[in-house]
Design an enzyme around this catalytic site. Sequence first.
Site, PDB file in Angstrom:
ATOM      1  N   VAL A 118      17.643  20.384 -11.854  1.00 25.99           N
ATOM      2  CA  VAL A 118      18.649  20.690 -10.839  1.00 25.99           C
ATOM      3  C   VAL A 118      19.045  19.333 -10.262  1.00 25.99           C
ATOM      4  O   VAL A 118      18.314  18.739  -9.481  1.00 25.99           O
ATOM      5  CB  VAL A 118      18.107  21.634  -9.754  1.00 25.99           C
ATOM      6  CG1 VAL A 118      19.147  21.834  -8.654  1.00 25.99           C
ATOM      7  CG2 VAL A 118      17.726  22.979 -10.361  1.00 25.99           C
ATOM      8  N   PRO A 119      20.197  18.796 -10.681  1.00 24.41           N
ATOM      9  CA  PRO A 119      20.470  17.357 -10.548  1.00 24.41           C
ATOM     10  C   PRO A 119      20.981  16.915  -9.176  1.00 24.41           C
ATOM     11  O   PRO A 119      22.118  16.453  -9.031  1.00 24.41           O
ATOM     12  CB  PRO A 119      21.512  17.110 -11.635  1.00 24.41           C
ATOM     13  CG  PRO A 119      22.256  18.401 -11.732  1.00 24.41           C
ATOM     14  CD  PRO A 119      21.238  19.478 -11.485  1.00 24.41           C
ATOM     15  N   CYS A 120      20.106  17.000  -8.172  1.00 24.30           N
ATOM     16  CA  CYS A 120      20.508  16.504  -6.860  1.00 24.30           C
ATOM     17  C   CYS A 120      20.666  14.986  -6.864  1.00 24.30           C
ATOM     18  O   CYS A 120      21.247  14.418  -5.929  1.00 24.30           O
ATOM     19  CB  CYS A 120      19.529  16.956  -5.782  1.00 24.30           C
ATOM     20  SG  CYS A 120      17.813  16.521  -6.094  1.00 24.30           S
ATOM     21  N   HIS A 121      20.192  14.328  -7.934  1.00 22.27           N
ATOM     22  CA  HIS A 121      20.398  12.874  -8.044  1.00 22.27           C
ATOM     23  C   HIS A 121      21.866  12.530  -8.242  1.00 22.27           C
ATOM     24  O   HIS A 121      22.254  11.368  -8.077  1.00 22.27           O
ATOM     25  CB  HIS A 121      19.561  12.304  -9.196  1.00 22.27           C
ATOM     26  CG  HIS A 121      19.895  12.883 -10.534  1.00 22.27           C
ATOM     27  ND1 HIS A 121      19.334  14.053 -10.999  1.00 22.27           N
ATOM     28  CD2 HIS A 121      20.741  12.457 -11.517  1.00 22.27           C
ATOM     29  CE1 HIS A 121      19.816  14.324 -12.210  1.00 22.27           C
ATOM     30  NE2 HIS A 121      20.671  13.376 -12.537  1.00 22.27           N
TER      31      HIS A 121
END
Length: 272
Positions: free
Chosen positions: A241-244
């Site tokens: 889950v690419p919160c980056h």
Amino acid sequence: MNDANAKLDRARRLLDEGEPGLRELADAVGWSPAHLQRRFSARFGLSPADYLAQRKLGRLKQALRDGRDVTTALYDAGYGSPSRVYEAGAARLGMAPSRYRQGGAGESVRWSVIDTALGRALVAATGRGICAIELGDDEAALEARLRREFPGARLERVDEGRDEFLAPRLAAVADALAGRAAEVELDLIGTAFQKRVWDALMRIPKGQTLSYAELADAVGLPRGARAVARACGGNRLAVVVPCHRVVRGDGSLGGYRWGLPLKQQVLARERA
């Protein structure tokens, strides 16, 4: 405090005290329903209906933690019938209320610590999919985080490759953390708003970024950047889950649960 903020605070107090509908709430503060909906969402990061739902869900969670029986907890929290929370609330809890009451009692969570391209990772799964991917060198700290999340669950550590259910999911997570294409089955456990944000994160193309304000727009909450940032901070599924891929408006990295050097590393890899 300006007049608009005073009206919004009054609307929130009314939601804390009862269950007014949108029109009733709008009449109470002297705005149109559409205007109230827009301003409330921008200020608090949730629509009035979602705010009320989260308040009720919070009361239910606390009652279950306090040991009340499920039926009493449901009605005390304001649900008209058990079916209402099983239709809506149970999905937000991520498990049935009777199990959440004791910190996931009855829930089976299998986990392992594996070596990945990004270092050591604790990977945990329910029967529905991967529920946590935590990164770090301190295995004891990683396990402690998992136990805080599911204090009453049956947590079973599995040696890598020794479980037919978990083994292919560990391999898929390892591929994803290495930047390779992978299908990772997820069990997203969070509030309705958090899930909206996490779903939006997974729609950001690899190698691209959005600002917190742009992500807020994407989930229909203009000026809800702070609420979106909190939802990103609550993400337990590193990289998958690419919160980056969310940065500040000036392009700087902002925060990251697993450290800014790792965020920079993953973004550079994706852009390459």
